[in-house]
Design a protein around this motif. Structure first.
Motif, PDB file in Angstrom:
ATOM      1  N   VAL A   1       0.850  -1.200  -0.079  1.00 51.50           N
ATOM      2  CA  VAL A   1      -0.101   0.088   0.002  1.00 51.50           C
ATOM      3  C   VAL A   1       0.767   1.308   0.029  1.00 51.50           C
ATOM      4  CG1 VAL A   1      -1.502   1.434   1.516  1.00 51.50           C
ATOM      5  CG2 VAL A   1      -2.051  -1.206   1.129  1.00 51.50           C
ATOM      6  N   THR A   2       1.821   1.374   0.821  1.00 55.52           N
ATOM      7  CA  THR A   2       2.821   2.454   1.066  1.00 55.52           C
ATOM      8  C   THR A   2       3.950   2.629  -0.128  1.00 55.52           C
ATOM      9  OG1 THR A   2       4.157   1.450   2.721  1.00 55.52           O
ATOM     10  CG2 THR A   2       2.093   2.523   3.528  1.00 55.52           C
ATOM     11  N   GLY A   3       4.425   1.549  -0.410  1.00 56.18           N
ATOM     12  CA  GLY A   3       5.634   1.415  -1.304  1.00 56.18           C
ATOM     13  C   GLY A   3       6.620   1.657  -0.583  1.00 56.18           C
ATOM     14  N   GLN A   4       6.601   1.576   0.772  1.00 56.50           N
ATOM     15  CA  GLN A   4       7.839   1.765   1.673  1.00 56.50           C
ATOM     16  C   GLN A   4       8.060   0.702   2.683  1.00 56.50           C
ATOM     17  OE1 GLN A   4       7.251   5.532   3.718  1.00 56.50           O
ATOM     18  NE2 GLN A   4       6.825   6.933   1.506  1.00 56.50           N
ATOM     19  N   SER A   5       9.235   0.406   2.921  1.00 59.69           N
ATOM     20  CA  SER A   5       9.380  -0.647   3.817  1.00 59.69           C
ATOM     21  C   SER A   5       9.355  -0.221   5.430  1.00 59.69           C
ATOM     22  CB  SER A   5      10.989  -1.039   3.516  1.00 59.69           C
ATOM     23  OG  SER A   5      11.855  -0.098   3.741  1.00 59.69           O
ATOM     24  N   PHE A   6       9.242   1.184   5.579  1.00 60.62           N
ATOM     25  CA  PHE A   6       9.335   1.857   6.927  1.00 60.62           C
ATOM     26  C   PHE A   6       7.944   1.200   7.589  1.00 60.62           C
ATOM     27  CE2 PHE A   6       7.627   4.730   9.697  1.00 60.62           C
ATOM     28  CZ  PHE A   6       8.484   4.798  10.701  1.00 60.62           C
ATOM     29  N   TRP A   7       6.963   1.239   6.967  1.00 56.40           N
ATOM     30  CA  TRP A   7       5.631   0.993   7.650  1.00 56.40           C
ATOM     31  C   TRP A   7       5.382  -0.472   7.884  1.00 56.40           C
ATOM     32  CZ3 TRP A   7       3.397   4.561  10.053  1.00 56.40           C
ATOM     33  CH2 TRP A   7       3.675   6.087   9.618  1.00 56.40           C
ATOM     34  N   ALA A   8       6.192  -1.233   7.051  1.00 59.20           N
ATOM     35  CA  ALA A   8       6.017  -2.774   7.015  1.00 59.20           C
ATOM     36  C   ALA A   8       6.834  -3.195   8.197  1.00 59.20           C
ATOM     37  CB  ALA A   8       6.301  -3.441   5.785  1.00 59.20           C
ATOM     38  N   THR A   9       8.154  -2.813   8.396  1.00 61.04           N
ATOM     39  CA  THR A   9       8.835  -2.985   9.504  1.00 61.04           C
ATOM     40  C   THR A   9       8.428  -2.507  10.709  1.00 61.04           C
ATOM     41  OG1 THR A   9      10.901  -2.255   7.946  1.00 61.04           O
ATOM     42  CG2 THR A   9      11.323  -2.348  10.289  1.00 61.04           C
ATOM     43  N   LEU A  10       7.686  -1.328  10.881  1.00 62.94           N
ATOM     44  CA  LEU A  10       6.997  -1.078  12.013  1.00 62.94           C
ATOM     45  C   LEU A  10       5.986  -2.013  12.514  1.00 62.94           C
ATOM     46  CD1 LEU A  10       6.950   1.398  14.410  1.00 62.94           C
ATOM     47  CD2 LEU A  10       5.396   2.551  12.923  1.00 62.94           C
ATOM     48  N   LEU A  11       5.060  -2.347  11.411  1.00 64.35           N
ATOM     49  CA  LEU A  11       4.249  -3.382  11.936  1.00 64.35           C
ATOM     50  C   LEU A  11       4.844  -4.854  12.378  1.00 64.35           C
ATOM     51  CD1 LEU A  11       0.891  -3.810  11.983  1.00 64.35           C
ATOM     52  CD2 LEU A  11       1.375  -4.994   9.689  1.00 64.35           C
ATOM     53  N   ALA A  12       5.853  -5.072  11.748  1.00 57.54           N
ATOM     54  CA  ALA A  12       6.624  -6.112  11.945  1.00 57.54           C
ATOM     55  C   ALA A  12       7.055  -6.124  13.567  1.00 57.54           C
ATOM     56  CB  ALA A  12       7.843  -6.479  11.036  1.00 57.54           C
ATOM     57  N   ALA A  13       7.540  -4.925  13.982  1.00 56.74           N
ATOM     58  CA  ALA A  13       7.979  -4.842  15.331  1.00 56.74           C
ATOM     59  C   ALA A  13       6.928  -5.016  16.325  1.00 56.74           C
ATOM     60  CB  ALA A  13       8.498  -3.280  15.449  1.00 56.74           C
ATOM     61  N   GLY A  14       5.788  -4.314  15.814  1.00 54.63           N
ATOM     62  CA  GLY A  14       4.292  -4.573  16.660  1.00 54.63           C
ATOM     63  C   GLY A  14       4.010  -5.768  16.594  1.00 54.63           C
TER      64      GLY A  14
END
Length: 491
Positions: A314-327
């Motif tokens: 959705v975002t095209g960025q790895s940052f948000w996916a990484t943040l969700l992975a941390a959660g």
């Protein structure tokens, strides 16, 4: 302290049928609450902690991990599958709430069956709970490793090699992360119930925030066309996905295993069970609806890190996916912690009754925790998680849980009829209709599981019965004839 050796003979031995049907009086169940070998459990948990235990044990794996397996079975109708699984859990939760308020002990449905249906049924129920809790710990731990790899890749650019991050059959040799998370949970549990509850509460808050963040970002990629063919695989697909997703609701009953460590068990246990189930179901349906809207259902696969992948799409960025992975790493760890807690308390109750070795009832005098129990269960679950694939674990857990839940619905009906005078802080509404529906839904969903799952379940039951007849029946603390039945109802 408890003496769990073989009871002395008292008069002529009872017949086999009487031994199998002997019940443990409710008053004795309650009176023995907290008592263990060498010490006692401590009553330190209030409503907030109990609710967080149930949410911690339930919310996480189903939506972070199992969603990727369920969508290909039902398509966009997976949201309906969550609702059906939630209703099945709700009917049983009502029965759990009544029994938890009436019989506030650590054994959960095992103890309820012991008081209403006799020792053999109680053993079968307890054996199913061992399958439910112990195997689900392993299943959850498998998914934790997948999200850990997502987190490592997004932060430091490395991942754990497949050989050490997947079990045999899934391209690996040994799932090391799965073993690690179980051992971390063991460390918290060895510190005592209060300390474990504090850590769990923090993790529950993190996981709820993570899921709400996913919904907020996922809505940006929502496409209504993904729902055009809502039920492509028919009702059979919805039912099959519902049976798999029922694994997601395993854990709402975890509060009932804390009955001997709750400050006001009769008041707080029913409230915690119902409140946690409502919160979890709402979040499950919301997240599933957003996930399917953001990704066509045919593009879902069986990867465990489904939500993180959607975030990146959705975002095209790895940052948000990484943040969700941390959660997700924190969220799934809390499931491991609380479900492992429930498993140890059920074995504690069974050991106190003499049906399993007394080492499981030994309590450390300083921490008030069953230390040996915790270490043994943790090592078993950790090795299981490292060696068995997730899908097989999830389905095996679901069938054991559904069977135990079915027995709870029967127990609440029997106790109403045999002990109507007992004080009940919560009563199932529309009795006996809802317990009957709960029983029927459980049996229906069990029928939706695969034949291999039934074979595994049958083999597990066979092993359990052999253990009971060779060990538990002879060492049961109810062997003395004077305690084989409930006292007569008061007039």
């Amino acid at each position: 302290m408890l003496d769990q050796g073989t009871p002395p003979a008292a008069g002529p031995p009872a017949g086999l049928g009487a031994r199998l049907l002997r019940r443990k009086p409710v008053e004795r169940l309650v009176a023995e609450g907290g008592q263990g070998e060498g010490g006692s459990l401590r009553r330190t948990l209030g409503l907030w902690q109990l609710t967080m235990i149930s949410i911690g044990a339930t919310l996480g794996t189903g939506i972070f991990v199992v969603l990727g397996e369920a969508v290909p079975k039902a398509g966009p109708a997976v949201t309906l599958s969550f609702v059906i699984a939630g209703l099945t859990a709700l009917f049983s939760a009502l029965s759990y709430a009544e029994l938890a308020g009436t019989i506030p002990v650590a054994g959960s449905s095992y103890s309820y069956a012991y008081a209403t249906m006799g020792e053999l049924v109680a053993w079968v129920c307890g054996w199913c709970l061992i399958l439910e809790y112990g195997v689900s710990v392993a299943a959850v731990a498998v998914g934790w490793g997948e999200y850990l790899n997502e987190l490592l890749d997004g932060t430091i650019g490395v991942t754990i090699p497949d050989a050490l991050s997947a079990p045999p059959g899934d391209g690996g040799v040994f799932n090391l992360p799965a073993l690690i998370v179980v051992l971390l949970a063991m460390g918290f549990l060895l510190g005592g119930a209060r300390e474990s509850a504090r850590a769990n509460t923090i993790m529950v808050v993190v996981k709820i925030v993570s899921l709400l963040l996913f919904c907020a970002i996922g809505l940006k990629g929502f496409q209504s066309g993904n729902y055009a063919d809502f039920m492509p695989l028919g009702m059979a697909g919805v039912s099959a996905a519902g049976a798999t997703l029922f694994f997601s609701y395993i854990g709402f009953d975890a509060a009932s295993t804390a009955g001997e460590e709750a400050k006001n068990a009769q008041r707080d246990l029913p409230r915690a069970i119902m409140l946690s189930l409502v919160i979890v179901t709402a979040l499950y349906v919301l997240v599933a609806a957003v996930a399917v809207g953001a990704r066509p259902w045919k593009q879902f696969d069986d990867t465990e890190a489904t939500l993180a992948g959607i975030m990146q799409d959705v975002t095209g960025q790895s940052f948000w996916a990484t943040l969700l992975a941390a959660g997700a790493v924190i969220a799934i760890a809390s499931v491991v912690l609380t479900v492992l807690y429930g498993q140890t308390r059920i074995l504690f109750a069974m050991s106190r009754d003499g049906l399993v070795p007394k080492v499981f009832a030994k309590v450390h005098p300083r921490t008030g925790a069953p230390r040996a129990n915790t270490v043994i269960v943790s090592l078993f679950c950790g090795v299981l998680a490292a060696a068995i694939p997730l899908g097989q674990l999830a389905d095996a857990t679901s069938i054991g849980t559904l069977f135990a839940f079915a027995l709870v619905n029967v127990s609440v009906v029997l106790l109403r009829r045999t002990r109507p005078e007992m004080n009940r802080t919560f009563r199932v509404p529309l009795f006996p209709v809802l317990p009957v529906l709960g029983f029927g839904f459980c049996i229906w969903m069990m029928g939706s599981l695969s034949s291999i799952t039934w074979i595994v379940f049958g083999a597990w039951m066979a092993v359990g019965l052999v253990f009971y007849f060779c060990y538990g029946m002879r060492r049961s603390r109810l062997a003395a004839p004077e305690v084989t039945a409930d006292p007569p109802a008061q007039k």
